[in-house]
Enzyme design. Structure first.
Site, PDB file in Angstrom:
ATOM      1  N   CYS A 198     -71.033 124.060 -53.277  1.00  0.00           N
ATOM      2  CA  CYS A 198     -72.165 124.945 -53.621  1.00  0.00           C
ATOM      3  C   CYS A 198     -71.757 126.371 -53.984  1.00  0.00           C
ATOM      4  O   CYS A 198     -71.926 126.793 -55.123  1.00  0.00           O
ATOM      5  CB  CYS A 198     -73.145 124.971 -52.452  1.00  0.00           C
ATOM      6  SG  CYS A 198     -73.858 123.357 -52.102  1.00  0.00           S
TER       7      CYS A 198
HETATM    8  N1  LIG Z   1     -73.175 118.853 -50.142  1.00  0.00           N
HETATM    9  C1  LIG Z   1     -73.985 119.825 -49.774  1.00  0.00           C
HETATM   10  O1  LIG Z   1     -73.853 120.353 -48.699  1.00  0.00           O
HETATM   11  C2  LIG Z   1     -75.122 120.304 -50.683  1.00  0.00           C
HETATM   12  C3  LIG Z   1     -76.024 121.237 -50.162  1.00  0.00           C
HETATM   13  C4  LIG Z   1     -77.069 121.664 -50.956  1.00  0.00           C
HETATM   14  C5  LIG Z   1     -77.211 121.178 -52.260  1.00  0.00           C
HETATM   15  N2  LIG Z   1     -76.300 120.288 -52.754  1.00  0.00           N
HETATM   16  C6  LIG Z   1     -76.521 119.791 -54.112  1.00  0.00           C
HETATM   17  O2  LIG Z   1     -76.956 118.442 -54.027  1.00  0.00           O
HETATM   18  C7  LIG Z   1     -76.463 117.694 -55.159  1.00  0.00           C
HETATM   19  C8  LIG Z   1     -75.683 116.478 -54.665  1.00  0.00           C
HETATM   20  O3  LIG Z   1     -74.572 116.928 -53.927  1.00  0.00           O
HETATM   21  P1  LIG Z   1     -73.782 116.007 -52.908  1.00  0.00           P
HETATM   22  O4  LIG Z   1     -72.950 116.923 -52.093  1.00  0.00           O
HETATM   23  O5  LIG Z   1     -74.685 115.052 -52.207  1.00  0.00           O
HETATM   24  O6  LIG Z   1     -72.858 115.198 -53.935  1.00  0.00           O
HETATM   25  P2  LIG Z   1     -71.973 113.872 -53.629  1.00  0.00           P
HETATM   26  O7  LIG Z   1     -70.908 113.850 -54.639  1.00  0.00           O
HETATM   27  O8  LIG Z   1     -71.645 113.809 -52.168  1.00  0.00           O
HETATM   28  O9  LIG Z   1     -73.002 112.692 -53.907  1.00  0.00           O
HETATM   29  C9  LIG Z   1     -73.510 112.399 -55.157  1.00  0.00           C
HETATM   30  C10 LIG Z   1     -73.713 110.899 -55.273  1.00  0.00           C
HETATM   31  O10 LIG Z   1     -74.297 110.629 -56.541  1.00  0.00           O
HETATM   32  C11 LIG Z   1     -73.713 109.456 -57.046  1.00  0.00           C
HETATM   33  N3  LIG Z   1     -73.920 109.427 -58.490  1.00  0.00           N
HETATM   34  C12 LIG Z   1     -73.251 110.077 -59.455  1.00  0.00           C
HETATM   35  N4  LIG Z   1     -73.758 109.801 -60.661  1.00  0.00           N
HETATM   36  C13 LIG Z   1     -74.790 108.967 -60.443  1.00  0.00           C
HETATM   37  C14 LIG Z   1     -75.733 108.317 -61.300  1.00  0.00           C
HETATM   38  N5  LIG Z   1     -75.703 108.521 -62.617  1.00  0.00           N
HETATM   39  N6  LIG Z   1     -76.650 107.515 -60.743  1.00  0.00           N
HETATM   40  C15 LIG Z   1     -76.669 107.327 -59.403  1.00  0.00           C
HETATM   41  N7  LIG Z   1     -75.817 107.908 -58.542  1.00  0.00           N
HETATM   42  C16 LIG Z   1     -74.902 108.726 -59.059  1.00  0.00           C
HETATM   43  C17 LIG Z   1     -72.271 109.511 -56.622  1.00  0.00           C
HETATM   44  O11 LIG Z   1     -71.658 108.241 -56.621  1.00  0.00           O
HETATM   45  C18 LIG Z   1     -72.414 110.093 -55.211  1.00  0.00           C
HETATM   46  O12 LIG Z   1     -72.555 109.069 -54.244  1.00  0.00           O
HETATM   47  C19 LIG Z   1     -75.634 118.679 -55.971  1.00  0.00           C
HETATM   48  O13 LIG Z   1     -76.439 119.246 -56.960  1.00  0.00           O
HETATM   49  C20 LIG Z   1     -75.263 119.747 -54.955  1.00  0.00           C
HETATM   50  O14 LIG Z   1     -75.030 120.994 -55.560  1.00  0.00           O
HETATM   51  C21 LIG Z   1     -75.267 119.827 -51.976  1.00  0.00           C
END
Ligand SMILES: NC(=O)c1ccc[n+]([C@@H]2O[C@H](COP(=O)([O-])OP(=O)(O)OC[C@H]3O[C@@H](n4cnc5c(N)ncnc54)[C@H](O)[C@@H]3O)[C@@H](O)[C@H]2O)c1
Length: 435
Positions: A266
């Site tokens: 982030c």
């Molecule tokens: N990790 C955090 O702490 C956090 C906190 C706040 C916001 N975010 C935001 O949340 C969003 C997700 O982050 P995350 O950390 O969960 O990411 P992540 O990489 O842990 O998870 C994303 C998931 O999406 C899947 N994916 C990718 N392309 C896909 C598709 N086309 N169809 C279906 N699934 C698909 C991946 O396989 C993965 O399992 C991002 O925008 C991030 O900035 C994350």
């Protein structure tokens, strides 16, 4: 008449954000369907095994054994849910510009199956206007349906803080915005079934911007204390004592802690989503860029402090053997995305250092979009013989389950970037170097 009673939710992207969200809606009694393109995650859930360390096997089993939960790589099941939540990655590309490919691909898939009455909510962090400009167009074109009339669209930023013992998905207030009154009402009604507090705002753009402001606020303030650290160090003043003293002010000050550089999915990334969008309006985001510059210089500062520490021991960096303690970007999680440890390891290696690492949360460096050069490297064993063999240890992540007292007894050169040793005796000062 659109049904406001939303009892089934589909969550796309079962990573650090989507998996806890799926769990939270399931706990609230809703029927949940999880979607991911990564078949190994679906297999893991179905066989009751976690793939996120702070999310337990027991929680996974709760999901896999429930008749209200289904996980799949088959996106045609999207037709069966009332609401669809998107939690896919939003990284930066090689030019440090928003990489919207995951969001676009997911939205195109949703468009294929979208039916009347469905509510689609984007949760991924993004630039203001994504929901109303990008998603709306893709969905309307693919489905032939009209937003605000046939289906509804909203944005609700994710504030998940993995590993935080005080807050979880349920207890963190949820901001929700939509271009249409009906979209907002439906989204609020959905989240209110599962979360303690929902905060409606007037548009998706406000919700998108609020998330960016939260993370820019952190990035700028971390840069401020990092800069302050360099100045205090030159003046031989302990920055941590200074911050703790300032933090006794009961108003107008918020404590931020300096470190070896920004990490995680982030804070190093999200601010640049606004920078990119601001350019469209002929505006520069100087605070964001300056904070980025200060924060991304921190790994070099750690490398130079390590060189000076070794110098005091009569050693050079070249041909030395250095242990990096912690490669997760923050304590007590197994997430190493954008971790400054990798920048530090790359720099040290290019200077002729032999590198090993120890991280109780990451036994082996997995395959990822970044750091492919370190893929497959294994965390060393924690024992006196092995630790003693290093010329220096650089503490990059302050995990709780590490024996720092043992470490201090075993090696005579420790570079402490996390204030793991807040008070140093005269003997400690001979071996522990704050960076
Ligand atoms: N990790 C955090 O702490 C956090 C906190 C706040 C916001 N975010 C935001 O949340 C969003 C997700 O982050 P995350 O950390 O969960 O990411 P992540 O990489 O842990 O998870 C994303 C998931 O999406 C899947 N994916 C990718 N392309 C896909 C598709 N086309 N169809 C279906 N699934 C698909 C991946 O396989 C993965 O399992 C991002 O925008 C991030 O900035 C994350």
């Amino acid at each position: 008449m659109i049904n406001t009673d939303r009892r089934s939710v589909g969550i796309i992207g079962l990573g650090y954000v989507g998996l806890p969200l799926l769990y939270t809606f399931h706990q609230a009694g809703l029927k949940v369907t999880g979607f991911d393109v990564d078949a190994s995650k679906i297999e893991a859930i179905n066989s009751g095994k976690t793939y996120i360390k702070h999310f337990s096997d027991a929680q996974i089993v709760e999901l896999s054994s429930s008749d209200r939960c289904e996980v799949t790589t088959d996106f045609s099941y999207l037709k069966n849910v009332d609401s669809i939540l998107i939690c896919v990655p939003t990284p930066l590309d090689h030019h440090r510009e928003p990489d919207m490919s995951y969001v676009v691909q997911t939205t195109e898939t949703i468009g294929k199956y979208l039916r009347e009455g469905q509510l689609v909510i984007l949760e991924s962090t993004t630039y203001p206007g994504t929901t109303d400009e990008l998603l709306k167009g893709i969905l309307e074109k693919a489905s032939g349906l009209e937003e605000g009339k046939d289906f509804y669209l909203a944005y609700s930023p994710e504030r998940e803080d993995p590993g935080n013992p005080d807050f979880n998905t349920k207890s963190i207030p949820k901001v929700v915005g939509s271009a249409s009154q009906k979209g907002r009402e439906l989204a609020v009604a959905l989240y209110e079934q599962a979360l303690d507090q929902v905060v409606p705002v007037s548009s998706a753009k406000v919700a998108e911007s609020a998330k960016l402001l939260e993370n820019i606020f952190r990035s700028v303030n971390i840069a401020l204390v990092n800069e302050m650290k360099l100045v205090m160090d030159a003046m031989d003043i302990d920055i941590h004592e200074v911050i703790n003293a300032a933090a006794t002010k009961p108003f107008g000050f918020m404590k931020f802690t300096p470190g070896p550089g920004l990490g995680g999915h982030c804070i190093p990334i999200d601010p640049f989503y606004l920078t990119w969008k601001a350019r469209e309006f002929g505006l520069n985001t100087r605070f964001i860029e300056l904070a980025g510059e200060v924060n991304s210089a921190m790994p070099d500062y750690v490398v130079s402090k390590t060189m000076l520490a070794l110098n005091e021991k009569g050693k050079a960096l070249k041909n030395s053997k250095i242990l990096i303690l912690g490669i997760a970007y923050k304590p007590n999680v197994d997430d190493m995305r954008e971790s400054p440890s990798f920048v530090i390891m790359d720099r040290l290696e290019s200077l002729g250092v032999e590198i090993e690492y120890f991280d109780p949360w990451i036994p082996i460096i997995p395959s990822s979009r970044e750091h492919m050069n370190w893929k497959g490297k294994i965390s060393i064993e924690w024992n006196e013989e092995s630790i003693k063999s290093f010329d220096a240890v650089v503490i990059v992540t302050d995990h709780k389950n590490v024996e720092y007292t043992e470490l201090k007894n075993w090696v005579d050169c420790i570079v402490d970037t996390r204030n793991v040793y807040p008070e140093l005796s005269e003997a400690d000062k001979e071996k522990i170097y704050k960076a």
